[in-house]
Design a protein around this motif. Structure first.
Motif, PDB file in Angstrom:
ATOM      1  N   GLY A  38       0.753  -1.156  -0.097  1.00 38.55           N
ATOM      2  CA  GLY A  38       0.012   0.023  -0.114  1.00 38.55           C
ATOM      3  C   GLY A  38       0.948   1.273  -0.111  1.00 38.55           C
TER       4      GLY A  38
ATOM      5  N   LYS B 143      -0.196   3.003  -5.802  1.00 39.72           N
ATOM      6  CA  LYS B 143       0.320   2.429  -4.705  1.00 39.72           C
ATOM      7  C   LYS B 143       1.154   1.310  -5.399  1.00 39.72           C
ATOM      8  CE  LYS B 143      -2.569   4.282  -1.394  1.00 39.72           C
ATOM      9  NZ  LYS B 143      -2.158   5.287  -0.526  1.00 39.72           N
TER      10      LYS B 143
ATOM     11  N   SER C 215      -7.420   0.407  -4.757  1.00 38.83           N
ATOM     12  CA  SER C 215      -6.238   0.184  -3.942  1.00 38.83           C
ATOM     13  C   SER C 215      -5.881   1.320  -2.721  1.00 38.83           C
ATOM     14  CB  SER C 215      -5.013   0.795  -5.026  1.00 38.83           C
ATOM     15  OG  SER C 215      -5.134   2.151  -5.521  1.00 38.83           O
ATOM     16  N   SER C 216      -6.875   2.118  -2.319  1.00 42.00           N
ATOM     17  CA  SER C 216      -6.922   3.013  -1.312  1.00 42.00           C
ATOM     18  C   SER C 216      -6.951   2.180  -0.054  1.00 42.00           C
ATOM     19  CB  SER C 216      -7.883   4.077  -1.236  1.00 42.00           C
ATOM     20  OG  SER C 216      -9.239   3.491  -1.547  1.00 42.00           O
TER      21      SER C 216
ATOM     22  N   ILE D 143      -5.887  -1.318   0.390  1.00 42.23           N
ATOM     23  CA  ILE D 143      -5.000  -2.249   0.508  1.00 42.23           C
ATOM     24  C   ILE D 143      -4.390  -2.470   1.915  1.00 42.23           C
ATOM     25  CG2 ILE D 143      -2.623  -2.966  -0.111  1.00 42.23           C
ATOM     26  CD1 ILE D 143      -2.990  -1.550  -2.556  1.00 42.23           C
ATOM     27  N   ASP D 144      -4.217  -1.317   2.654  1.00 40.20           N
ATOM     28  CA  ASP D 144      -3.683  -1.519   4.109  1.00 40.20           C
ATOM     29  C   ASP D 144      -4.761  -1.536   5.044  1.00 40.20           C
ATOM     30  OD1 ASP D 144      -1.212  -0.969   3.217  1.00 40.20           O
ATOM     31  OD2 ASP D 144      -1.248   1.209   3.382  1.00 40.20           O
TER      32      ASP D 144
END
Length: 332
Positions: free
Chosen positions: A42, A55, A104-105, A107-108
């Motif tokens: 991320g 990312k 992708s925002s 991912i973390d």
């Protein structure tokens, strides 16, 4: 290369492309499951042409799909992470539009993310393969990386769902005819942007929020994941409606989602599952792309709910005002 998708009904023309996509999808699934142990997927690494932050996993996924698709007949490759078209197989007769890593925002934060793709016939030139070709999709699908890794796919004969069998190493068919439930009381929209929306969208949401005491005469629940594949997967499973309208903010006047590699493939899957997908008024699959990264509003889900949003756009302006509560046409 061993078969990565177990379904003898897949058309031969697109089978090599799907095998490649599924192979990368399986590898990404394993890699995502180890995020934080081996690498920081991320981590921010830049910005793409559309101004969205990239990312590490966005770039990893894009490079992996490009490498795997060589030799599968895909001549033209258009990606959210690429500024222009990439030529893979000069003699190929297919084109592929892809969002290599949607959401992708997230991912973390361990929320479902995915890959969205559209397969089209190659045109006379690379740009001809994509511009104006939205209704010409040969196939569309997404891979969702969540508690289970699943593939949802259509080649124009219904929508099918597969689940990755990690022991067997292949995506196996578990639902050959996905159908969106007609009845649902769920809607998905980012209500923090309410003040920026067009009046018809505000009116639709006002009537949902009013619940049993409002003109709809029933209570609704709101969902918002901020991951298009996750929103789509829920709606294909449970029904409801997703709205990402245009709004008055700079950069959002034409919506935010990309027509070619997000909205068009999702629209094909949804329509093949008995739902509807529009830009709020016109069907997504009737639109003509004018640019690789063209944006559009997106409304999709159970057919009656999407049709209702279109009807709100046809109301006189006075009837979509915030304080208007007599939209009798839309009761229940």
């Amino acid at each position: 290369m061993p078969a990565m998708i177990d379904d003898p009904e897949i058309p031969a023309r697109i089978a090599p492309v799907l095998q490649a996509l599924c192979g990368v999808g399986a590898a990404l699934s394993a890699r995502i499951a180890r995020a934080g142990l081996d690498e920081k997927l991320g981590e921010s690494v830049g910005t793409n042409l559309g101004g969205d932050g990239q990312k590490a996993l966005d770039v990893i996924a894009d490079e992996a799909f490009m490498a795997a698709l060589r030799g599968t007949g895909v001549r033209d490759y258009a990606s959210e992470e690429q500024d222009s078209i990439v030529t893979l197989d000069p003699d190929g007769d297919l084109a592929l539009a892809i969002d290599p890593l949607d959401g992708s925002s997230n991912i973390d934060v361990n929320i479902s993310i995915g890959t969205i793709f559209s397969i089209l016939p190659a045109g006379a030139t690379g740009m001809d393969s994509f511009l104006g070709r939205v209704p010409d999709q040969i196939a569309a699908g997404y891979i969702i990386y969540g508690p289970q890794t699943a593939l949802v796919l259509s080649w124009g004969q219904g929508t099918r769902r597969y689940v990755l069998d990690r022991d067997g190493g292949a995506f196996r068919l578990v639902e050959p005819a996905v159908r969106i439930p007609a009845q649902s009381t769920e809607f998905a929209i980012n209500t923090s942007n309410y003040r920026h929306w067009p009046l018809p969208i505000r009116a639709y949401i006002d009537d949902c929020v009013a619940g049993a005491e409002g003109v709809r005469g029933q209570n609704f629940n709101m969902r918002w994941v901020a991951s298009l594949v996750a929103e789509t997967h829920r709606i294909l499973t449970r029904g409801g409606i997703f709205l990402y309208p245009r709004d008055s903010r700079k950069g959002y006047e034409a919506g935010r989602l990309r027509l070619l590699y997000e909205c068009a493939p999702i629209a094909m899957l949804v329509e093949q599952a008995g739902g509807m997908a529009t830009d709020g008024q016109a069907p997504i699959l009737s639109l003509a792309a004018t640019g690789l990264h063209q944006r559009t509003p997106l409304v999709f889900g159970s057919a009656d709910k999407v049709a209702r949003v279109t009807a709100y756009h046809d109301l006189p302006a006075a009837e979509t005002a915030a304080l208007f509560h007599e939209r009798g046409l839309f009761r229940s």
